[in-house]
Motif scaffolding. Sequence first.
Motif, PDB file in Angstrom:
ATOM      1  N   THR A  22      37.330 -76.889   9.281  1.00  0.00           N
ATOM      2  CA  THR A  22      38.245 -76.786  10.414  1.00  0.00           C
ATOM      3  C   THR A  22      37.446 -76.639  11.701  1.00  0.00           C
ATOM      4  O   THR A  22      36.256 -76.308  11.688  1.00  0.00           O
ATOM      5  CB  THR A  22      39.172 -75.574  10.269  1.00  0.00           C
ATOM      6  OG1 THR A  22      38.379 -74.368  10.350  1.00  0.00           O
ATOM      7  CG2 THR A  22      39.924 -75.614   8.943  1.00  0.00           C
ATOM      8  N   SER A  23      38.116 -76.859  12.830  1.00  0.00           N
ATOM      9  CA  SER A  23      37.449 -76.660  14.121  1.00  0.00           C
ATOM     10  C   SER A  23      37.009 -75.209  14.287  1.00  0.00           C
ATOM     11  O   SER A  23      35.933 -74.930  14.836  1.00  0.00           O
ATOM     12  CB  SER A  23      38.375 -77.061  15.269  1.00  0.00           C
ATOM     13  OG  SER A  23      38.604 -78.446  15.269  1.00  0.00           O
ATOM     14  N   ALA A  24      37.831 -74.277  13.806  1.00  0.00           N
ATOM     15  CA  ALA A  24      37.466 -72.857  13.910  1.00  0.00           C
ATOM     16  C   ALA A  24      36.192 -72.574  13.122  1.00  0.00           C
ATOM     17  O   ALA A  24      35.308 -71.826  13.586  1.00  0.00           O
ATOM     18  CB  ALA A  24      38.613 -71.988  13.399  1.00  0.00           C
ATOM     19  N   GLN A  25      36.072 -73.160  11.951  1.00  0.00           N
ATOM     20  CA  GLN A  25      34.866 -72.965  11.149  1.00  0.00           C
ATOM     21  C   GLN A  25      33.651 -73.632  11.799  1.00  0.00           C
ATOM     22  O   GLN A  25      32.545 -73.097  11.752  1.00  0.00           O
ATOM     23  CB  GLN A  25      35.092 -73.518   9.741  1.00  0.00           C
ATOM     24  CG  GLN A  25      36.077 -72.697   8.933  1.00  0.00           C
ATOM     25  CD  GLN A  25      36.553 -73.403   7.679  1.00  0.00           C
ATOM     26  OE1 GLN A  25      36.561 -74.645   7.605  1.00  0.00           O
ATOM     27  NE2 GLN A  25      36.951 -72.641   6.678  1.00  0.00           N
ATOM     28  N   ALA A  26      33.867 -74.783  12.431  1.00  0.00           N
ATOM     29  CA  ALA A  26      32.768 -75.463  13.123  1.00  0.00           C
ATOM     30  C   ALA A  26      32.254 -74.622  14.281  1.00  0.00           C
ATOM     31  O   ALA A  26      31.037 -74.531  14.509  1.00  0.00           O
ATOM     32  CB  ALA A  26      33.239 -76.826  13.628  1.00  0.00           C
ATOM     33  N   ILE A  27      33.166 -73.995  15.012  1.00  0.00           N
ATOM     34  CA  ILE A  27      32.756 -73.131  16.120  1.00  0.00           C
ATOM     35  C   ILE A  27      31.990 -71.923  15.592  1.00  0.00           C
ATOM     36  O   ILE A  27      30.954 -71.531  16.150  1.00  0.00           O
ATOM     37  CB  ILE A  27      33.982 -72.700  16.943  1.00  0.00           C
ATOM     38  CG1 ILE A  27      34.548 -73.900  17.706  1.00  0.00           C
ATOM     39  CG2 ILE A  27      33.621 -71.574  17.910  1.00  0.00           C
ATOM     40  CD1 ILE A  27      35.881 -73.642  18.368  1.00  0.00           C
ATOM     41  N   LEU A  31      28.104 -70.899  16.581  1.00  0.00           N
ATOM     42  CA  LEU A  31      27.703 -69.602  17.126  1.00  0.00           C
ATOM     43  C   LEU A  31      26.590 -68.973  16.280  1.00  0.00           C
ATOM     44  O   LEU A  31      25.710 -68.281  16.813  1.00  0.00           O
ATOM     45  CB  LEU A  31      28.911 -68.672  17.216  1.00  0.00           C
ATOM     46  CG  LEU A  31      29.971 -69.105  18.234  1.00  0.00           C
ATOM     47  CD1 LEU A  31      31.168 -68.165  18.191  1.00  0.00           C
ATOM     48  CD2 LEU A  31      29.389 -69.151  19.654  1.00  0.00           C
ATOM     49  N   THR A  32      26.604 -69.254  14.980  1.00  0.00           N
ATOM     50  CA  THR A  32      25.507 -68.806  14.122  1.00  0.00           C
ATOM     51  C   THR A  32      24.216 -69.524  14.491  1.00  0.00           C
ATOM     52  O   THR A  32      23.136 -68.917  14.530  1.00  0.00           O
ATOM     53  CB  THR A  32      25.846 -69.064  12.641  1.00  0.00           C
ATOM     54  OG1 THR A  32      27.035 -68.348  12.294  1.00  0.00           O
ATOM     55  CG2 THR A  32      24.717 -68.611  11.731  1.00  0.00           C
ATOM     56  N   VAL A  33      24.316 -70.823  14.785  1.00  0.00           N
ATOM     57  CA  VAL A  33      23.147 -71.589  15.229  1.00  0.00           C
ATOM     58  C   VAL A  33      22.622 -71.013  16.544  1.00  0.00           C
ATOM     59  O   VAL A  33      21.403 -70.877  16.740  1.00  0.00           O
ATOM     60  CB  VAL A  33      23.489 -73.090  15.382  1.00  0.00           C
ATOM     61  CG1 VAL A  33      22.277 -73.861  15.900  1.00  0.00           C
ATOM     62  CG2 VAL A  33      23.948 -73.681  14.055  1.00  0.00           C
ATOM     63  N   ALA A  34      23.524 -70.674  17.463  1.00  0.00           N
ATOM     64  CA  ALA A  34      23.104 -70.111  18.748  1.00  0.00           C
ATOM     65  C   ALA A  34      22.351 -68.795  18.559  1.00  0.00           C
ATOM     66  O   ALA A  34      21.327 -68.544  19.221  1.00  0.00           O
ATOM     67  CB  ALA A  34      24.321 -69.903  19.650  1.00  0.00           C
ATOM     68  N   GLN A  35      22.853 -67.943  17.666  1.00  0.00           N
ATOM     69  CA  GLN A  35      22.166 -66.687  17.393  1.00  0.00           C
ATOM     70  C   GLN A  35      20.752 -66.931  16.870  1.00  0.00           C
ATOM     71  O   GLN A  35      19.795 -66.261  17.273  1.00  0.00           O
ATOM     72  CB  GLN A  35      22.952 -65.873  16.368  1.00  0.00           C
ATOM     73  CG  GLN A  35      24.210 -65.236  16.919  1.00  0.00           C
ATOM     74  CD  GLN A  35      24.964 -64.474  15.844  1.00  0.00           C
ATOM     75  OE1 GLN A  35      25.610 -65.068  14.978  1.00  0.00           O
ATOM     76  NE2 GLN A  35      24.876 -63.168  15.888  1.00  0.00           N
ATOM     77  N   ALA A 335      28.836 -72.054   8.002  1.00  0.00           N
ATOM     78  CA  ALA A 335      27.378 -72.064   8.131  1.00  0.00           C
ATOM     79  C   ALA A 335      26.894 -73.453   8.545  1.00  0.00           C
ATOM     80  O   ALA A 335      27.643 -74.428   8.489  1.00  0.00           O
ATOM     81  CB  ALA A 335      26.730 -71.660   6.807  1.00  0.00           C
ATOM     82  N   ALA A 336      25.665 -73.519   8.977  1.00  0.00           N
ATOM     83  CA  ALA A 336      25.052 -74.797   9.377  1.00  0.00           C
ATOM     84  C   ALA A 336      23.579 -74.766   8.983  1.00  0.00           C
ATOM     85  O   ALA A 336      22.694 -74.876   9.845  1.00  0.00           O
ATOM     86  CB  ALA A 336      25.222 -75.027  10.868  1.00  0.00           C
TER      87      ALA A 336
END
Length: 348
Positions: A22-27, A31-35, A335-336
């Motif tokens: 979902t878009s919410a999961q993508a966001i 944010l995990t990538v940004a951290q 996750a990413a």
Amino acid sequence: MTDAARPALSVLDLVPVHTGQTSAQAISASLTVAQRADELGYRRYWFAEHHNMPAVASTTPPVLIAAAASRTSRIRVGSGGVMLPNHSPLVVAEQFAALEAIAPGRVDLGIGRAPGSDPVITQLLRQSGTTSDVDRFPDNIRDILALVSGDGATVRFTSGGTYDVHATPSATSTPDVWLLGSSDYSAQLAAALGLPYVFANHFSGEGLDRAIGLYRDQFRPSETLAAPRTFLTANAVVADSDAEAEALMLPQARMMARLRGNRPLVALETVEEAAAAEASDHLAAPLLDALRSRWFVGTGPAAQSALTAFAAQHGVDEVMISPVAAAYDGEHPDAAPSRIRTLELLAA
């Protein structure tokens, strides 16, 4: 910069949405990538603005910037960019004044001239008809620069009166304003206004040398910038083996082929979906060689070396990476890991 000097690294995020996510999961994943980028020492983390695309959840950079600022402590956060024809200059100025108040000294306002959408979306965003307000782009940039400054802007009425306007909340500092583009126009405007400039090399490498040359040759010093300041963007897929990097690259390559072929857009395929589909329809095959020559695809040491050479060739000390590695089937949707692995290997 010497040939041996490694460039500083930053991140450009379009918040990709893959099959089953979902878009919410993508966001949440972004944010995990940004951290992780903050922990790894990356210089900045920018969100792009795109609309009405199933594979992209980055529609509102200011909201995403605020979320990323709350999850990080050191990295600069910003837009790459806000598509100004879609928005009122005052709205943009107030949004980024608020962001600067939230994260003082860490906010970049990257501004683009393209609408980042189709004419229908442009009309819905601005209610200005099917042609956006691109003709006033230089004036709108000047308005934003004035509005976020301590002095503010002055509206002059045809009747002779004036009205003072300030972007509020009034922060004790102002965001850094960058112009973005993939053509001569933005390079020349950035030079004329004395603003820093970013060439969107991740989008199209055509005209890179000419645009950067025009910017440097025509640059006029301003109150905020004494000399030309620029960096470049680039797509990267970095993994523990060349074969894995190639597999992680294929879904994004197939998405690019869909865009260029005006095919219906879908969520980004997983690695397994792309491999199975490419075996039968060869959608990305004609593009792969061209993309490999412009993207940074491979193992960490090879990609690091290629990025260092790329930065030296164009005389920049920073490269902003768009980590376009795809997801595997069954991967946790919040996750990413493949995108994070790209950042880890480049920063090693």
